[in-house]
Design an enzyme around this catalytic site. Sequence first.
Site, PDB file in Angstrom:
ATOM      1  N   MET A 154      13.951  24.296   3.200  1.00 37.46           N
ATOM      2  CA  MET A 154      13.190  23.624   2.138  1.00 37.46           C
ATOM      3  C   MET A 154      14.076  22.766   1.249  1.00 37.46           C
ATOM      4  O   MET A 154      13.728  21.639   0.893  1.00 37.46           O
ATOM      5  CB  MET A 154      12.430  24.653   1.296  1.00 37.46           C
ATOM      6  CG  MET A 154      11.593  24.023   0.204  1.00 37.46           C
ATOM      7  SD  MET A 154      10.803  25.218  -0.863  1.00 37.46           S
ATOM      8  CE  MET A 154       9.388  25.681   0.095  1.00 37.46           C
TER       9      MET A 154
ATOM     10  N   LYS B 199       0.842  -1.198   0.000  1.00 36.14           N
ATOM     11  CA  LYS B 199       0.000   0.000   0.000  1.00 36.14           C
ATOM     12  C   LYS B 199       0.880   1.252   0.000  1.00 36.14           C
ATOM     13  O   LYS B 199       2.080   1.166   0.240  1.00 36.14           O
ATOM     14  CB  LYS B 199      -0.924  -0.022   1.212  1.00 36.14           C
ATOM     15  CG  LYS B 199      -0.194   0.019   2.537  1.00 36.14           C
ATOM     16  CD  LYS B 199      -1.149  -0.251   3.701  1.00 36.14           C
ATOM     17  CE  LYS B 199      -0.417  -0.225   5.023  1.00 36.14           C
ATOM     18  NZ  LYS B 199      -1.276  -0.672   6.128  1.00 36.14           N
TER      19      LYS B 199
ATOM     20  N   ARG C 187     -11.043   0.295  14.174  1.00 38.00           N
ATOM     21  CA  ARG C 187     -10.888   0.991  12.909  1.00 38.00           C
ATOM     22  C   ARG C 187     -11.866   0.324  11.937  1.00 38.00           C
ATOM     23  O   ARG C 187     -12.955   0.808  11.738  1.00 38.00           O
ATOM     24  CB  ARG C 187      -9.426   0.875  12.451  1.00 38.00           C
ATOM     25  CG  ARG C 187      -8.847   2.143  11.922  1.00 38.00           C
ATOM     26  CD  ARG C 187      -7.341   2.065  11.731  1.00 38.00           C
ATOM     27  NE  ARG C 187      -6.865   0.848  11.086  1.00 38.00           N
ATOM     28  CZ  ARG C 187      -5.620   0.648  10.697  1.00 38.00           C
ATOM     29  NH1 ARG C 187      -4.696   1.591  10.886  1.00 38.00           N
ATOM     30  NH2 ARG C 187      -5.244  -0.477  10.125  1.00 38.00           N
TER      31      ARG C 187
ATOM     32  N   TYR D  50      18.004  29.215   9.400  1.00 36.85           N
ATOM     33  CA  TYR D  50      16.869  30.021   9.853  1.00 36.85           C
ATOM     34  C   TYR D  50      16.716  29.945  11.366  1.00 36.85           C
ATOM     35  O   TYR D  50      16.869  28.878  11.965  1.00 36.85           O
ATOM     36  CB  TYR D  50      15.568  29.508   9.222  1.00 36.85           C
ATOM     37  CG  TYR D  50      15.422  29.841   7.759  1.00 36.85           C
ATOM     38  CD1 TYR D  50      15.363  31.167   7.321  1.00 36.85           C
ATOM     39  CD2 TYR D  50      15.309  28.834   6.812  1.00 36.85           C
ATOM     40  CE1 TYR D  50      15.206  31.474   5.981  1.00 36.85           C
ATOM     41  CE2 TYR D  50      15.143  29.125   5.467  1.00 36.85           C
ATOM     42  CZ  TYR D  50      15.097  30.452   5.061  1.00 36.85           C
ATOM     43  OH  TYR D  50      14.936  30.751   3.744  1.00 36.85           O
TER      44      TYR D  50
HETATM   45  C1  LIG Z   1      -0.541  -1.735   6.662  1.00 36.47           C
HETATM   46  C2  LIG Z   1      -1.142  -3.004   7.075  1.00 36.47           C
HETATM   47  C3  LIG Z   1      -0.321  -4.107   7.350  1.00 36.47           C
HETATM   48  C4  LIG Z   1       1.177  -4.033   7.365  1.00 36.47           C
HETATM   49  O1  LIG Z   1       1.580  -3.397   8.545  1.00 36.47           O
HETATM   50  P1  LIG Z   1       3.123  -3.250   8.934  1.00 36.47           P
HETATM   51  O2  LIG Z   1       3.107  -2.667  10.289  1.00 36.47           O
HETATM   52  O3  LIG Z   1       3.722  -2.304   7.937  1.00 36.47           O
HETATM   53  O4  LIG Z   1       3.721  -4.586   8.855  1.00 36.47           O
HETATM   54  C5  LIG Z   1      -0.956  -5.309   7.649  1.00 36.47           C
HETATM   55  N1  LIG Z   1      -2.301  -5.408   7.693  1.00 36.47           N
HETATM   56  C6  LIG Z   1      -3.095  -4.355   7.447  1.00 36.47           C
HETATM   57  C7  LIG Z   1      -4.571  -4.529   7.524  1.00 36.47           C
HETATM   58  C8  LIG Z   1      -2.559  -3.125   7.146  1.00 36.47           C
HETATM   59  O5  LIG Z   1      -3.355  -2.084   6.900  1.00 36.47           O
END
Ligand SMILES: *Cc1c(COP(=O)(O)O)cnc(C)c1O
Length: 362
Positions: free
Chosen positions: A301, A35, A130, A253
Amino acid sequence: MPRPIQATIHTQALAYNLQQARRHAPDARVWAVVKANAYGHGIERAFAGLRGADGFALLDLAEAQCVRLLGWRGPVLLLEGVFEQRDLELCSRLDLWHTVHCEQQIDMLAAHKTNVPQRVFLKMNTGMNRLGFAPNQYRAAWTRLNALPQVDEISHMTHFSDADGTPGVARQMAVFEAHTADLPGERTVSNSAALLRHGGLSGDWVRPGIAVYGSAPDYPAHDAVHWGLQPTMTLQAQIIAVQNLQAGDTVGYGSQFCAEAPMRIGVVACGYADGYPRVCPTGTPVLVDGAPSRTLGRVSMDMLSVDMTDLPQAGQGSTVTLWGRAANGAVLPIDAVAAKANTLAYELMCALAQRVPVVVEE
Ligand SMILES: *Cc1c(COP(=O)(O)O)cnc(C)c1O
């Protein structure tokens, strides 16, 4: 010449970390979680390193399409399931497995016109609050799904809120088991932290993300070396100017850093617009030509400053590793930089800016 900054994706490190993940659950199949464009690495760039996975898990339908376009014919799982009715057509067309976490998604399935039933992962909310059905509504959701001609195999899924520390996973695992024990179907529960710390309860599929990208999910309790993980992303840039400071001179800065004695500093072609966290304070670790040093003053930046007082060989054109692996093999763990920014390696990887050129190291 383009601005001298570059990110490198380490293909072999991705493959190596995936193997490490497997070692913790040798009997399970592994979803490589890709993802957020493979945690900022780029799905196309990470694919070669991750093709040894048993499947790819992601959220975005465009990313699923990307994985199919790369030629992947194995399982692809949508971790949040579908968002609207017509997404199911894409699931049918691309053969995507999808999570079902709410009644609306079952309604959509019931209305979906297909001759080929779909594989789904029913999600239980065991405490993360969630996504997922409450434990006492889980069986009804399963029964409803199981009666649908649009649905093929139903697997069981939950997600832990505290796998990286205390209180751990025992309570959520007990709830999950109590409510799925007599239901048929495969199980998936473990993210990276659960897999590395509690590998024994891994189920049929594990879902490592961050560990595959070389970060310790429970840093600083354990680091990447402890878990045998290698950096998969290096961010490096060159020194484009050198300044000699006298006692009392300040840097950047807000004049946040003040020299107490004569110093030599290097100005690096990397700033927060490249994805380097602005909140990193003076003293955030860097490698200058592979040697440990630190940042000085505020990150701006397009630039930041580093200490070269004890590195007489370093100068204009020296390479500064902001995280990852230097040419001499020295490693600066992204976790150490993230900790200085009061965040996690996840956020740093994902925030690598579009303007940074990326190369893939075979
Ligand atoms: C992102 C995610 C993972 C992976 O999590 P990590 O902590 O990066 O290993 C696994 N299961 C779900 C449902 C996720 O959203």
